[in-house]
Design an enzyme around this catalytic site. Structure first.
Site, PDB file in Angstrom:
ATOM      1  CD  GLU A   1      -2.712  -0.746   2.688  1.00  0.00           C
ATOM      2  OE1 GLU A   1      -3.154  -1.769   3.222  1.00  0.00           O
ATOM      3  OE2 GLU A   1      -2.836   0.384   3.200  1.00  0.00           O
TER       4      GLU A   1
ATOM      5  CB  CYS B   1       0.155   1.048   8.653  1.00  0.00           C
ATOM      6  SG  CYS B   1       0.522   2.619   9.378  1.00  0.00           S
TER       7      CYS B   1
ATOM      8  CB  CYS C   1       1.372  -2.051  13.986  1.00  0.00           C
ATOM      9  SG  CYS C   1       1.646  -1.608  12.262  1.00  0.00           S
TER      10      CYS C   1
ATOM     11  CB  CYS D   1       2.398   7.274   3.531  1.00  0.00           C
ATOM     12  SG  CYS D   1       2.872   6.107   4.804  1.00  0.00           S
TER      13      CYS D   1
ATOM     14  CB  CYS E   1       6.134  -5.249   9.253  1.00  0.00           C
ATOM     15  SG  CYS E   1       7.285  -4.389  10.351  1.00  0.00           S
TER      16      CYS E   1
ATOM     17  CB  CYS F   1       4.343  -2.618  16.790  1.00  0.00           C
ATOM     18  SG  CYS F   1       6.036  -2.063  16.491  1.00  0.00           S
TER      19      CYS F   1
HETATM   20  N1  SAH Z   1       8.317   0.656  11.008  1.00  0.00           N
HETATM   21  C1  SAH Z   1       8.376   2.080  10.981  1.00  0.00           C
HETATM   22  C2  SAH Z   1       7.506   2.725   9.926  1.00  0.00           C
HETATM   23  C3  SAH Z   1       6.134   2.174   9.715  1.00  0.00           C
HETATM   24  S1  SAH Z   1       4.919   2.486  10.965  1.00  0.00           S
HETATM   25  C4  SAH Z   1       8.081   2.640  12.348  1.00  0.00           C
HETATM   26  O1  SAH Z   1       7.803   1.852  13.257  1.00  0.00           O
HETATM   27  O2  SAH Z   1       8.174   3.841  12.552  1.00  0.00           O
HETATM   28  C5  SAH Z   1       4.586   4.210  10.875  1.00  0.00           C
HETATM   29  C6  SAH Z   1       3.978   4.780  12.144  1.00  0.00           C
HETATM   30  O3  SAH Z   1       2.592   4.426  12.269  1.00  0.00           O
HETATM   31  C7  SAH Z   1       4.651   4.284  13.389  1.00  0.00           C
HETATM   32  O4  SAH Z   1       4.814   5.327  14.306  1.00  0.00           O
HETATM   33  C8  SAH Z   1       3.653   3.284  13.899  1.00  0.00           C
HETATM   34  O5  SAH Z   1       3.860   3.005  15.235  1.00  0.00           O
HETATM   35  C9  SAH Z   1       2.345   3.968  13.586  1.00  0.00           C
HETATM   36  N2  SAH Z   1       1.163   3.111  13.586  1.00  0.00           N
HETATM   37  C10 SAH Z   1       1.073   1.789  13.374  1.00  0.00           C
HETATM   38  N3  SAH Z   1      -0.187   1.347  13.484  1.00  0.00           N
HETATM   39  C11 SAH Z   1      -0.950   2.440  13.781  1.00  0.00           C
HETATM   40  C12 SAH Z   1      -2.327   2.634  14.019  1.00  0.00           C
HETATM   41  N4  SAH Z   1      -3.195   1.619  13.951  1.00  0.00           N
HETATM   42  N5  SAH Z   1      -2.758   3.889  14.293  1.00  0.00           N
HETATM   43  C13 SAH Z   1      -1.878   4.922  14.329  1.00  0.00           C
HETATM   44  N6  SAH Z   1      -0.568   4.800  14.107  1.00  0.00           N
HETATM   45  C14 SAH Z   1      -0.099   3.568  13.843  1.00  0.00           C
END
Ligand code: SAH
Length: 349
Positions: free
Chosen positions: A90, A334, A117, A103, A110, A114
């Protein structure tokens, strides 16, 4: 076949030389790709037929196919692409007062895991190539070309951990940043990482002028261990050390991303701890409303609760902003559109 988008400017020159072409040929091809945004070699009308045939024998241009597009009420647009080997990824186009931002995803799936996520719901299949990242940008830019608009900003914040695919990410940004490529200013480019410490140090030494954003989400190791497994490998002390080094070497302001998760990391004590952690850093905190994901139980705080946390941080002398939500009426978090499509195809693992 390899995408010609994999080649940065110098590599394009090298390829041209290896073919025995005059030195400006590589330059011309680069111009066709990034100034004219040619989608086929046949459009490159000032190249001889022979040259075009040789390019066709060696490369394709665009390694991505658009599968679906979702447009939100505020114009935020999600693009779901398919790679040559059938993987889904995406990209998101966002409209801001200061310009248009894309973006970009850096991996298929991944492995960072986390807890909150959606991207981590599917394990990493592979790194995206540099050309596949360039192609995300070029596809969205070609859409915008229809109305004479231009992408001005890049955030590497889509699915994947960019510092787990460091070389390809750097190569892709180099092409788009190059003044003979798309010429996107380094200060309009942001890389977001969950905190891979050795790569932060490598990045500090690269002196690129790209912005660095850190996904922090917790002000202490105990909580961060629970939310972000990467913290076991690189706990906060090591992360903050590497960031200090980055700041000293680059004299750039850091961004810390902090999703406000209701009842998890949003208390007054958390705000105080966060302020203590960041004191002395040239940094600001981007407070992020959580985009709910069906597959987990995390919920966002309300706008009012976010304001309380914001005020506490400001009172402690920590600069912060609350991120404006974009595209909440589409699958904005994401990786959600990708997961929906994988489910439809019966491919979820
Ligand atoms: N792996 C990298 C980049 C991808 S995630 C990183 O961790 O920074 C990009 C951002 O979106 C990160 O800050 C992540 O924690 C956040 N993110 C992930 N899932 C999310 C969600 N459901 N709502 C809001 N932010 C989210």
């Amino acid at each position: 076949m390899q995408s010609i988008y994999d080649l940065n400017y110098d590599q394009m020159q090298e390829f041209a030389q290896s073919c025995g072409w005059k030195s400006f040929r590589g330059h011309q091809i680069f111009q066709w790709l990034y100034r004219q945004r040619a989608a086929s070699f046949d459009e490159m009308s000032n190249l001889s037929k022979e040259t075009r045939e040789l390019l066709k024998e060696n490369f394709i241009i665009d390694p991505l196919k658009l599968v679906r597009k979702q447009v939100a009420g505020d114009g935020t647009t999600k693009f779901l692409f398919q790679t040559e080997d059938g993987a889904l990824l995406e990209s998101v186009l966002m409209h801001f007062d200061y310009g248009k931002s894309i973006c970009v995803s850096s991996q298929v799936g991944c492995n960072m895991g986390c807890a909150f996520c959606a991207s981590g719901l599917t394990k990493k299949k592979r790194n995206l190539t540099s050309g596949e990242m360039v192609a995300q940008f070029m596809n969205v830019q070609r859409e915008l070309d229809k109305t004479g608009e231009r992408l001005s900003h890049i955030v590497v914040m889509g699915t994947g951990e960019p510092f787990d695919n460091y070389d390809n990410v750097m190569n892709f940004l180099e092409t788009l940043n190059h003044d003979r490529g798309m010429g996107i200013g380094a200060r309009h480019i942001t890389i977001s990482t969950c905190g891979i410490v050795p790569k932060i140090r490598e990045f500090a030494d690269a002196h690129t002028q790209y912005n660095l954003a850190i996904s922090l989400h917790a002000p202490n190791n105990e909580l961060r261990d629970q939310l972000m497994p990467v913290n076991h490998a690189y706990p906060l002390e090591e992360l903050m050390d590497a960031l200090k080094e980055y700041s000293e070497k680059n004299n750039r302001r850091l961004t810390f991303e902090y999703i406000l998760l209701k009842g998890v990391n949003d208390s007054k004590a958390h705000a105080k701890q966060l302020a203590r952690l960041l004191r002395g850093y040239n940094a600001y905190v981007n407070l992020i409303p959580y985009n709910s994901v069906d597959e987990n139980a995390f919920r966002s705080v309300s706008r009012e609760e976010a304001m309380v946390f914001y005020d506490l941080l400001m009172k402690e002398g920590i600069r912060c902003t609350i991120r404006k939500e974009h595209g909440t009426d589409i699958d904005a978090a994401c990786g959600q559109l990708r997961i929906k499509e994988l489910k439809k195809r019966g491919e979820t693992e």
